[in-house]
Design a protein around this motif. Structure first.
Motif, PDB file in Angstrom:
ATOM      1  N   MET A   1       0.726  -1.244   0.046  1.00  0.00           N
ATOM      2  CA  MET A   1      -0.101  -0.066   0.223  1.00  0.00           C
ATOM      3  C   MET A   1       0.833   1.195   0.006  1.00  0.00           C
ATOM      4  N   LYS A   2       0.481   2.307  -0.748  1.00  0.00           N
ATOM      5  CA  LYS A   2       1.356   3.598  -0.790  1.00  0.00           C
ATOM      6  C   LYS A   2       0.984   4.356   0.282  1.00  0.00           C
ATOM      7  N   SER A   3       1.925   5.261   0.641  1.00  0.00           N
ATOM      8  CA  SER A   3       2.032   6.155   1.633  1.00  0.00           C
ATOM      9  C   SER A   3       0.998   7.620   1.251  1.00  0.00           C
ATOM     10  N   CYS A   4       0.951   8.170   2.265  1.00  0.00           N
ATOM     11  CA  CYS A   4      -0.115   9.454   2.067  1.00  0.00           C
ATOM     12  C   CYS A   4       0.516  10.499   1.198  1.00  0.00           C
ATOM     13  N   ALA A   5      -0.455  11.013   0.392  1.00  0.00           N
ATOM     14  CA  ALA A   5      -0.076  11.954  -0.725  1.00  0.00           C
ATOM     15  C   ALA A   5       0.348  13.450  -0.073  1.00  0.00           C
ATOM     16  N   GLU A   6       0.188  13.484   1.252  1.00  0.00           N
ATOM     17  CA  GLU A   6       0.325  15.075   1.895  1.00  0.00           C
ATOM     18  C   GLU A   6       1.636  15.248   2.036  1.00  0.00           C
ATOM     19  N   GLY A   8       5.249  15.601   3.214  1.00  0.00           N
ATOM     20  CA  GLY A   8       5.960  15.276   4.801  1.00  0.00           C
ATOM     21  C   GLY A   8       5.165  14.111   5.561  1.00  0.00           C
ATOM     22  N   CYS A   9       4.011  13.380   5.117  1.00  0.00           N
ATOM     23  CA  CYS A   9       3.388  12.435   5.747  1.00  0.00           C
ATOM     24  C   CYS A   9       4.096  11.037   5.265  1.00  0.00           C
ATOM     25  N   GLU A  10       4.145  10.327   6.301  1.00  0.00           N
ATOM     26  CA  GLU A  10       4.811   8.927   6.015  1.00  0.00           C
ATOM     27  C   GLU A  10       3.726   7.807   6.202  1.00  0.00           C
ATOM     28  N   GLU A  11       2.582   8.384   6.670  1.00  0.00           N
ATOM     29  CA  GLU A  11       1.592   7.377   7.286  1.00  0.00           C
ATOM     30  C   GLU A  11       0.991   6.711   5.869  1.00  0.00           C
ATOM     31  N   VAL A  27      -4.854   9.650   0.843  1.00  0.00           N
ATOM     32  CA  VAL A  27      -4.291  10.120   2.095  1.00  0.00           C
ATOM     33  C   VAL A  27      -4.555   9.180   3.207  1.00  0.00           C
ATOM     34  N   CYS A  28      -3.738   9.579   4.424  1.00  0.00           N
ATOM     35  CA  CYS A  28      -3.962   8.734   5.517  1.00  0.00           C
ATOM     36  C   CYS A  28      -5.489   8.894   6.326  1.00  0.00           C
ATOM     37  N   ALA A  29      -5.617   8.410   7.199  1.00  0.00           N
ATOM     38  CA  ALA A  29      -6.750   8.450   7.910  1.00  0.00           C
ATOM     39  C   ALA A  29      -6.813  10.115   8.577  1.00  0.00           C
ATOM     40  N   GLY A  30      -5.934  10.245   9.043  1.00  0.00           N
ATOM     41  CA  GLY A  30      -5.901  11.837   9.782  1.00  0.00           C
ATOM     42  C   GLY A  30      -5.976  12.932   8.716  1.00  0.00           C
TER      43      GLY A  30
END
Length: 53
Positions: A1-6, A8-11, A27-30
């Motif tokens: 699964m890929k990481s968040c597109a925002e 600086g976010c590594e989630e 994006v991540c859940a947050g």
């Protein structure tokens, strides 16, 4: 699964958001919780993503 597109976010990406005035992105859940509060933004959980978003 890929990481968040925002930036600086590594989630892990858990939600695809559809933004009428910008590119759609995963994006991540947050970040999804914050972004979907804007008018017109729609969120769709990704398969295998965070079920608690």
């Amino acid at each position: 699964m890929k990481s968040c597109a925002e930036s600086g976010c590594e989630e892990r990406a858990a939600v695809r958001i559809y933004v009428p005035w910008d590119a759609d992105r995963d994006v991540c859940a947050g970040h999804a919780r914050v972004l979907v509060q804007q008018d017109g933004v729609v969120a769709e959980p990704l398969d295998g993503g965070d079920d608690n978003w």
